[in-house]
Motif scaffolding. Structure first.
Motif, PDB file in Angstrom:
ATOM      1  N   THR A 234       0.852  -1.200   0.000  1.00  0.00           N
ATOM      2  CA  THR A 234       0.000   0.000   0.000  1.00  0.00           C
ATOM      3  C   THR A 234       0.882   1.242   0.000  1.00  0.00           C
ATOM      4  OG1 THR A 234      -1.744  -1.124   1.207  1.00  0.00           O
ATOM      5  CG2 THR A 234      -1.728   1.264   1.339  1.00  0.00           C
ATOM      6  N   LEU A 235       1.885   1.206   0.857  1.00  0.00           N
ATOM      7  CA  LEU A 235       2.721   2.409   0.969  1.00  0.00           C
ATOM      8  C   LEU A 235       3.765   2.477  -0.141  1.00  0.00           C
ATOM      9  CD1 LEU A 235       2.869   2.631   4.849  1.00  0.00           C
ATOM     10  CD2 LEU A 235       1.276   3.707   3.266  1.00  0.00           C
ATOM     11  N   ILE A 236       4.015   1.356  -0.824  1.00  0.00           N
ATOM     12  CA  ILE A 236       4.838   1.413  -2.045  1.00  0.00           C
ATOM     13  C   ILE A 236       4.023   2.163  -3.102  1.00  0.00           C
ATOM     14  CG2 ILE A 236       5.861   0.071  -3.938  1.00  0.00           C
ATOM     15  CD1 ILE A 236       6.470  -2.147  -1.954  1.00  0.00           C
ATOM     16  N   THR A 237       2.757   1.769  -3.211  1.00  0.00           N
ATOM     17  CA  THR A 237       1.889   2.399  -4.203  1.00  0.00           C
ATOM     18  C   THR A 237       1.731   3.895  -3.918  1.00  0.00           C
ATOM     19  OG1 THR A 237       0.702   0.299  -4.265  1.00  0.00           O
ATOM     20  CG2 THR A 237      -0.345   2.155  -5.369  1.00  0.00           C
ATOM     21  N   TYR A 238       1.403   4.230  -2.668  1.00  0.00           N
ATOM     22  CA  TYR A 238       1.274   5.653  -2.315  1.00  0.00           C
ATOM     23  C   TYR A 238       2.615   6.379  -2.487  1.00  0.00           C
ATOM     24  CZ  TYR A 238      -3.563   5.771  -0.499  1.00  0.00           C
ATOM     25  OH  TYR A 238      -4.941   5.768  -0.372  1.00  0.00           O
ATOM     26  N   GLY A 239       3.699   5.695  -2.147  1.00  0.00           N
ATOM     27  CA  GLY A 239       5.032   6.306  -2.285  1.00  0.00           C
ATOM     28  C   GLY A 239       5.317   6.720  -3.722  1.00  0.00           C
ATOM     29  N   SER A 240       4.772   5.952  -4.668  1.00  0.00           N
ATOM     30  CA  SER A 240       5.040   6.262  -6.068  1.00  0.00           C
ATOM     31  C   SER A 240       4.332   7.545  -6.503  1.00  0.00           C
ATOM     32  CB  SER A 240       4.610   5.089  -6.960  1.00  0.00           C
ATOM     33  OG  SER A 240       3.203   5.015  -7.056  1.00  0.00           O
ATOM     34  N   TYR A 241       3.396   8.031  -5.674  1.00  0.00           N
ATOM     35  CA  TYR A 241       2.712   9.287  -6.003  1.00  0.00           C
ATOM     36  C   TYR A 241       3.274  10.467  -5.207  1.00  0.00           C
ATOM     37  CZ  TYR A 241      -0.679   5.797  -7.625  1.00  0.00           C
ATOM     38  OH  TYR A 241      -1.275   4.718  -8.235  1.00  0.00           O
ATOM     39  N   ILE A 242       4.300  10.204  -4.379  1.00  0.00           N
ATOM     40  CA  ILE A 242       4.881  11.292  -3.577  1.00  0.00           C
ATOM     41  C   ILE A 242       5.919  12.018  -4.425  1.00  0.00           C
ATOM     42  CG2 ILE A 242       6.202  11.871  -1.500  1.00  0.00           C
ATOM     43  CD1 ILE A 242       5.066   9.439  -0.123  1.00  0.00           C
ATOM     44  N   ARG A 243       5.871  13.349  -4.400  1.00  0.00           N
ATOM     45  CA  ARG A 243       6.793  14.092  -5.266  1.00  0.00           C
ATOM     46  C   ARG A 243       8.220  14.039  -4.729  1.00  0.00           C
ATOM     47  NH1 ARG A 243       3.432  19.488  -6.386  1.00  0.00           N
ATOM     48  NH2 ARG A 243       3.416  19.403  -4.125  1.00  0.00           N
ATOM     49  N   LYS A 244       9.164  14.229  -5.657  1.00  0.00           N
ATOM     50  CA  LYS A 244      10.575  14.022  -5.339  1.00  0.00           C
ATOM     51  C   LYS A 244      11.094  14.973  -4.260  1.00  0.00           C
ATOM     52  CE  LYS A 244      11.850  10.580  -8.082  1.00  0.00           C
ATOM     53  NZ  LYS A 244      12.351   9.303  -7.557  1.00  0.00           N
ATOM     54  N   ARG A 245      10.425  16.122  -4.079  1.00  0.00           N
ATOM     55  CA  ARG A 245      10.973  17.052  -3.089  1.00  0.00           C
ATOM     56  C   ARG A 245      10.479  16.789  -1.660  1.00  0.00           C
ATOM     57  NH1 ARG A 245       6.547  21.204  -4.538  1.00  0.00           N
ATOM     58  NH2 ARG A 245       6.857  20.759  -6.734  1.00  0.00           N
ATOM     59  N   ASN A 246       9.506  15.885  -1.483  1.00  0.00           N
ATOM     60  CA  ASN A 246       9.028  15.600  -0.121  1.00  0.00           C
ATOM     61  C   ASN A 246      10.083  14.858   0.696  1.00  0.00           C
ATOM     62  OD1 ASN A 246       6.586  16.544  -1.152  1.00  0.00           O
ATOM     63  ND2 ASN A 246       5.412  15.104   0.088  1.00  0.00           N
ATOM     64  N   ASN A 247      10.063  15.115   1.998  1.00  0.00           N
ATOM     65  CA  ASN A 247      11.003  14.466   2.909  1.00  0.00           C
ATOM     66  C   ASN A 247      10.352  13.159   3.421  1.00  0.00           C
ATOM     67  OD1 ASN A 247      12.443  13.676   5.192  1.00  0.00           O
ATOM     68  ND2 ASN A 247      12.993  15.776   5.713  1.00  0.00           N
ATOM     69  N   LEU A 248      10.878  12.018   2.951  1.00  0.00           N
ATOM     70  CA  LEU A 248      10.215  10.744   3.247  1.00  0.00           C
ATOM     71  C   LEU A 248      10.308  10.321   4.707  1.00  0.00           C
ATOM     72  CD1 LEU A 248      11.033   8.557   0.095  1.00  0.00           C
ATOM     73  CD2 LEU A 248       8.995   9.918   0.564  1.00  0.00           C
ATOM     74  N   LEU A 249      11.453  10.592   5.344  1.00  0.00           N
ATOM     75  CA  LEU A 249      11.586  10.192   6.755  1.00  0.00           C
ATOM     76  C   LEU A 249      10.615  11.003   7.613  1.00  0.00           C
ATOM     77  CD1 LEU A 249      12.897   8.561   9.010  1.00  0.00           C
ATOM     78  CD2 LEU A 249      14.753  10.233   9.101  1.00  0.00           C
TER      79      LEU A 249
END
Ligand code: PFF
Length: 457
Positions: A234-249
């Motif tokens: 689920t979070l792989i899928t959502y992660g693929s929609y997160i823009r490159k400038r967001n801070n993932l940690l």
């Protein structure tokens, strides 16, 4: 031109990412299951263990999933194919797609019940019932009413997913999640100010270390994984929609904090009210539907203003379930859209219809199919047990092994630092956990889950 060839949809804002991911995490697991497992497994002691697992296992796994998805810009299956071409790692993605099918099939049964109870609360029929146990038994075993509600819930889920990431999932979770938080706080204030509520708060938070054993430790880890929606892509899928400038940690930490806070608030909503009004002991409530669909309706019935509180409670339960079901359906839809080259509309239709077919069998296992068992479990029980206990934990295990040992340190660091822009002393520590600690800890639970029944379901 089919939308497969257009630019991938993304979340448009930081708050959108948090709302969607926290929406996935906050669900029936927080409101229904967490208060019960906490009170029945040592209260504060369980809570401490749980928070420890969220911090040291949950956040690293969540970060792993976000990194995989964002780096690959693909669905759960395609991400592994892209990041580890020519290897069998894509099987982990495939396991995630299957897990999504299985989870949504039984989760939508309970989600459908919440709709029935919301309507019962609104129309007043809930409180006309003399016996809440009988009311639930009559409804859940009815030949078609629970199936209809399940299908209504699946249609609601499909409508949101069909609308896409920005215009569907992000838009709806940005509206619903703040409403959910406000409503929960409203009910918490009522619950903790009731006469006799203090005992409940104490029961919830005072650690009882004598209740802690190996199984409790494993349960805390399993609950943490289920609650954070990790282990199935689920979070792989959502992660693929997160823009490159967001801070993932930072995003992972904020989502975990939101999920844990709501789990604790849910306990404060439920447990003190039960102490104030219920005659039986909370330790005697069996896991499953008892707490939400039998004990709480009795509590609301005795409470001044109970009609309003019951309406609010079942409404917030529906909302929490919906923001979770959309995230699970999106896993399958993204896969069908990108790998099977269906349009979003067709993918949503095929995914939701096929999941609903399995789901109907899960729902009927409380009625006409009640005597039909496989390995001693009803269809609902089996789907619940197989997904939450076995598939999710093995999924989480394989995901951390993938990031720690196949994707590797430099790719992972590159992704979470946004190509070296974000510098954090935590990054190295998190990678160490992903590579060594998480696989061992999750490995233990994954193996134990095969043997200990009722661990994480
Ligand atoms: N996290 C959800 C809950 O606590 O109810 C359940 C869930 C949603 C599990 C999405 C897994 C998932 F992928």
């Amino acid at each position: 031109m089919s939308d497969n060839f257009l630019k991938r949809d993304t979340f448009s804002s930081k708050f959108g990412v948090i709302a969607a991911a926290a929406g996935s995490a906050v669900g029936l697991g927080n409101i229904w299951r967490f208060p019960l497992v906490t009170t029945q497994n040592g209260g504060g002691a369980f809570l401490l263990l749980y928070v420890g697992f969220i911090l040291f296992i949950g956040i690293p796994v969540m970060l792993s999933e976000f990194s995989i998805g964002r780096r690959a810009q693909s669905n759960a299956f395609g991400s592994f194919k892209k990041l580890a071409p020519g290897t069998p790692w894509y099987m982990v993605g495939f396991l995630g797609i299957i897990t999504a099918f299985v989870i949504l099939a039984f989760y939508s049964t309970v989600a459908g019940w919440t709709l029935e109870y919301l309507i019962q609360a609104v129309t007043g029929t809930l409180f006309q019932s003399e016996n809440m146990e009988q009311n639930f038994a009559d409804f859940s075993s009815h030949p078609y009413r629970p199936v209809l509600w399940q299908l209504v819930f699946m249609v609601l889920t499909a409508v949101v997913v069909f609308a896409g990431i920005k215009k569907g999932i992000e838009k709806i979770t940005k509206i619903l999640m703040p409403i959910l938080v406000v409503l929960i706080i409203f009910v918490v204030v009522r619950s903790v100010t009731l006469d006799g509520a203090k005992e409940g708060v104490k029961y919830l938070f005072v650690p009882d270390w004598s209740a802690v054993n190996f199984k409790t430790v494993l349960m805390a880890l399993g609950q943490a994984a289920f609650s954070l929606s990790i282990g199935m892509g689920t979070l792989i899928t959502y992660g693929s929609y997160i823009r490159k400038r967001n801070n993932l940690l930072k995003t992972s930490t904020q989502v975990a904090l939101a999920d844990t806070s709501i789990a604790i608030l849910s306990s404060l909503m439920v447990v003190p009210a039960i102490f104030a009004f219920s005659t039986g002991s909370i330790g005697d409530i069996s896991p499953g539907p008892g707490l939400v669909f039998e004990v709480l309706p009795n509590v609301f019935k005795s409470m001044p203003g109970g009609v309003i509180f019951s309406i609010i409670f079942f409404f917030l339960l529906c909302v929490a379930a919906l923001t979770s079901t959309i995230s699970v359906l999106e896993v399958v839809v993204a896969y069908m859209k990108e790998e099977l080259k269906l349009s979003r509309g067709k993918a949503t239709l095929v995914a939701s219809v096929s999941i609903s077919v399995i789901g109907v069998f899960a729902t009927l296992s409380f009625g006409v199919l009640g005597n039909f068992t496989i390995l001693g479990q009803t269809i609902f029980g089996l789907l619940n047990y197989a997904s939450a206990n076995i598939m999710l934990t093995f999924g989480a295990l394989l995901i951390v092994i993938f990031v720690g040992w196949s994707l590797g340190k430099s790719n992972f660091m590159d992704e979470i630092s946004n190509k070296g822009i974000i510098i954090s002393s935590f990054h190295k520590t998190v990678f160490f956990i992903i590579r060594y600690i998480a696989p061992i800890a999750i490995g233990i639970i994954a193996v134990a889950a095969l043997f200990i029944e009722g661990l994480t379901g």
